[in-house]
Design a protein around this motif. Structure first.
Motif, mmCIF file in Angstrom:
data_model
loop_
_atom_site.group_PDB
_atom_site.id
_atom_site.type_symbol
_atom_site.label_atom_id
_atom_site.label_comp_id
_atom_site.label_asym_id
_atom_site.label_seq_id
_atom_site.Cartn_x
_atom_site.Cartn_y
_atom_site.Cartn_z
ATOM 1 N N ASP A 1 0.834 -1.209 0.000
ATOM 2 C CA ASP A 1 0.000 0.000 0.000
ATOM 3 C C ASP A 1 0.870 1.260 0.000
ATOM 4 O OD1 ASP A 1 -2.200 -1.637 0.077
ATOM 5 O OD2 ASP A 1 -2.502 -1.446 2.236
ATOM 6 N N PHE A 2 1.940 1.214 0.788
ATOM 7 C CA PHE A 2 2.845 2.368 0.868
ATOM 8 C C PHE A 2 3.462 2.669 -0.498
ATOM 9 C CE2 PHE A 2 7.123 4.066 1.342
ATOM 10 C CZ PHE A 2 6.917 5.166 2.161
ATOM 11 N N SER B 1 2.460 1.703 -3.482
ATOM 12 C CA SER B 1 1.430 2.068 -4.455
ATOM 13 C C SER B 1 1.051 3.535 -4.322
ATOM 14 C CB SER B 1 0.202 1.182 -4.269
ATOM 15 O OG SER B 1 -0.832 1.566 -5.144
ATOM 16 N N GLN B 2 0.920 3.998 -3.079
ATOM 17 C CA GLN B 2 0.553 5.399 -2.847
ATOM 18 C C GLN B 2 1.703 6.337 -3.206
ATOM 19 O OE1 GLN B 2 -2.492 6.446 -1.761
ATOM 20 N NE2 GLN B 2 -1.850 8.555 -2.009
ATOM 21 N N LEU B 3 2.935 5.948 -2.861
ATOM 22 C CA LEU B 3 4.089 6.833 -3.043
ATOM 23 C C LEU B 3 4.528 6.919 -4.499
ATOM 24 C CD1 LEU B 3 6.146 8.518 -1.305
ATOM 25 C CD2 LEU B 3 7.671 6.550 -1.507
ATOM 26 N N GLY C 1 1.064 7.185 -8.114
ATOM 27 C CA GLY C 1 0.031 8.197 -8.292
ATOM 28 C C GLY C 1 0.260 9.141 -9.449
ATOM 29 N N SER D 1 2.653 11.240 -9.778
ATOM 30 C CA SER D 1 3.147 12.532 -9.291
ATOM 31 C C SER D 1 4.395 12.934 -10.053
ATOM 32 C CB SER D 1 3.454 12.433 -7.789
ATOM 33 O OG SER D 1 4.110 13.598 -7.350
ATOM 34 N N THR E 1 -0.309 3.737 4.339
ATOM 35 C CA THR E 1 -0.752 4.633 3.262
ATOM 36 C C THR E 1 -0.623 6.087 3.682
ATOM 37 O OG1 THR E 1 -2.306 2.975 2.430
ATOM 38 C CG2 THR E 1 -2.697 5.261 1.777
ATOM 39 N N ALA F 1 2.923 7.380 3.254
ATOM 40 C CA ALA F 1 3.230 7.801 1.882
ATOM 41 C C ALA F 1 2.571 9.143 1.561
ATOM 42 C CB ALA F 1 2.770 6.732 0.898
ATOM 43 N N GLN F 2 1.339 9.301 1.993
ATOM 44 C CA GLN F 2 0.631 10.559 1.739
ATOM 45 C C GLN F 2 1.333 11.731 2.416
ATOM 46 O OE1 GLN F 2 -3.234 9.464 3.229
ATOM 47 N NE2 GLN F 2 -3.960 8.736 1.235
ATOM 48 N N LEU G 1 4.421 12.594 0.386
ATOM 49 C CA LEU G 1 4.018 13.263 -0.852
ATOM 50 C C LEU G 1 3.593 14.702 -0.584
ATOM 51 C CD1 LEU G 1 2.006 10.412 -2.600
ATOM 52 C CD2 LEU G 1 3.984 11.588 -3.580
ATOM 53 N N SER G 2 2.760 14.888 0.432
ATOM 54 C CA SER G 2 2.259 16.240 0.712
ATOM 55 C C SER G 2 3.398 17.169 1.121
ATOM 56 C CB SER G 2 1.188 16.189 1.810
ATOM 57 O OG SER G 2 1.735 15.716 3.029
#
Length: 421
Positions: free
Chosen positions: A168-169, A171-173, A176, A178, A273, A276-277, A280-281
């Motif tokens: 999950d980490f 996939s999110q990082l 996306g 980015s 998750t 990672a968010q 990213l933020s």
């Protein structure tokens, strides 16, 4: 099969009989210790499931329990005030219970009170002791006070191989789309059970040997039962994280899960998750700040160029005006000079002609021919002019040049003048 004329009890009658056996003074207001495995609130009442486990974590006893609404809010408020944590699944409690057997709902325990000191004496108290120890050692805030590098995109991840939380980490990082780029290295570790603290410390030591390659460490694990997270309530593991030289992010369990590591790490997030968010933020915020700075620089440069262009335009206008003002009299002088130049060459040529004529007359007057005409002669010997009597010899032929002819003579006598006389 019993005969129809034999005596029998209905289920409700039998349950009532059982209730009469259970609900006696001996089973009323008894202090019992157990772990809360399930916890929910409905209609103001609190419904729990209590369990007891042996050393191998196997359940050896289980019972339903209820805290009626008229006691629940008092008990919960007192418990949370004394322990500093929520009354919830996963904690051990000492409860004042009374056995109850309802004909329709069966056996359960009615909880009339809870002793928060017992819970504090278990995991929470142990955690508090560890936190106090780390505080006394002066290390509890070391990792939390570390400054993040800019950017922070080189990440060391500690997780169990193949864990859903790790997937999950990533996939999110990374999945996306980015515009940010992250560089991730994976360090496997056991994330459950007695061997977990030692395994995680080993991963941290491996990372520290090449620490310049990383901006942060992310420790992640998916959710689970409270007992599954007990491995994170470890002094050695907490001390290692507290003193680790780069920021550590803890993303363990679900939103409700809190461990000792959350008190010592630089950042605590709810889930893998969410870790990672957060990264990213943070990077997006830094990138937005850079964009803002770049826009400010471009705006300032444009303003400076516009101001410079205006200044140059004013200078050019001023110079044009000044040059025009200065050029007007100069043009008049040039016009006068142009008129003068028209006559000056004629006068100059006339003067030069006169000079040339004077020079010519002078040359003519000083020429050998003019000298000869005044009665002078030129004597030559062998084509060379004779300027002294000593230049000729007896019997030598000489030529005497007059203005109107040449006479050849033979030297018969030479007389030299006495210079000393």
């Amino acid at each position: 099969m019993p005969e129809t004329n034999e005596s029998y009890l209905t289920l409700s009658q039998f349950n009532s009989f059982v209730a009469s056996l259970i609900q006696v003074d001996a089973t009323s207001d008894v202090w019992v210790t157990a772990e809360i495995s399930d916890f929910s609130v409905r209609g103001g009442h609190c419904y729990l499931e209590l369990v007891e486990k042996d050393e191998q974590a196997s359940t050896i006893a289980r019972a339903r329990a209820i805290i009626w609404a008229n006691n629940f809010y008092r008990i919960r408020a007192f418990f949370e005030r004394e322990t500093g944590q929520n009354l919830q699944a996963g904690i051990k409690i000492m409860a004042l219970v009374s056995a109850s057997f309802h004909p329709a709902y069966g056996y359960s325990l009615i909880i009339n009170d809870v002793n928060p000191q017992f819970t504090m004496g278990q995991m929470v108290l142990q955690r508090k002791l560890i936190i106090d120890r780390l505080t006394a050692e002066g290390v509890i805030d070391m990792n939390r006070e570390l400054q993040w590098s800019v950017p922070s995109n080189r990440i060391a991840i500690i997780s169990a191989p193949g864990a859903a939380g790790y997937g999950d980490f990533l996939s999110q990082l990374l999945g996306g789309g980015s515009r940010l780029r992250f560089y991730v290295d994976f360090f496997p570790a056991i994330m459950q059970g007695k061997r977990a603290p030692e395994s995680i410390i080993g991963a941290l030591e491996t990372i520290s040997r090449d620490i310049d390659r990383y901006d942060c460490v992310v420790l992640i694990r998916g959710g689970g039962a409270t007992d599954d997270l007990a491995c994170f309530e470890d002094y050695d593991l907490a001390a290692n994280i507290a003193q680790f030289p780069v920021p550590v992010i803890i993303g363990i369990g679900h939103e409700r899960d809190i461990t000792l590591l959350d008190y010592v790490a630089n950042m605590r997030v709810k889930t893998p998750t969410a870790a990672a968010q957060w990264l990213l933020s943070r990077q997006e915020a830094l990138l937005a700040e850079l964009d803002h700075i770049a826009e400010s620089i471009v705006g300032s440069a444009r303003m400076a160029i516009d101001r410079g262009r205006d200044t140059v335009s004013r200078y050019i206008l001023g110079l044009t005006t000044s040059i025009g003002r200065l050029m007007t009299p100069e043009r008049s002088r040039l016009d006068i000079m142009a008129e003068k130049l028209k006559t000056l060459p004629v006068a100059a040529i006339s003067r030069e002609k006169k000079n040339i004529e004077s020079i010519k007359n002078l040359i003519d007057a000083l020429s050998p021919q003019a000298v000869l005409k005044r009665g002078y002669t030129i004597t030559r010997r062998g084509g060379s002019a004779v300027t002294s009597a000593g230049d000729v010899n007896d019997d030598e032929l000489i030529q005497t040049i007059f203005h109107d002819g040449v006479v050849t003579s033979k030297v018969t006598d030479i007389k030299h003048s006495n210079k000393s006389e």
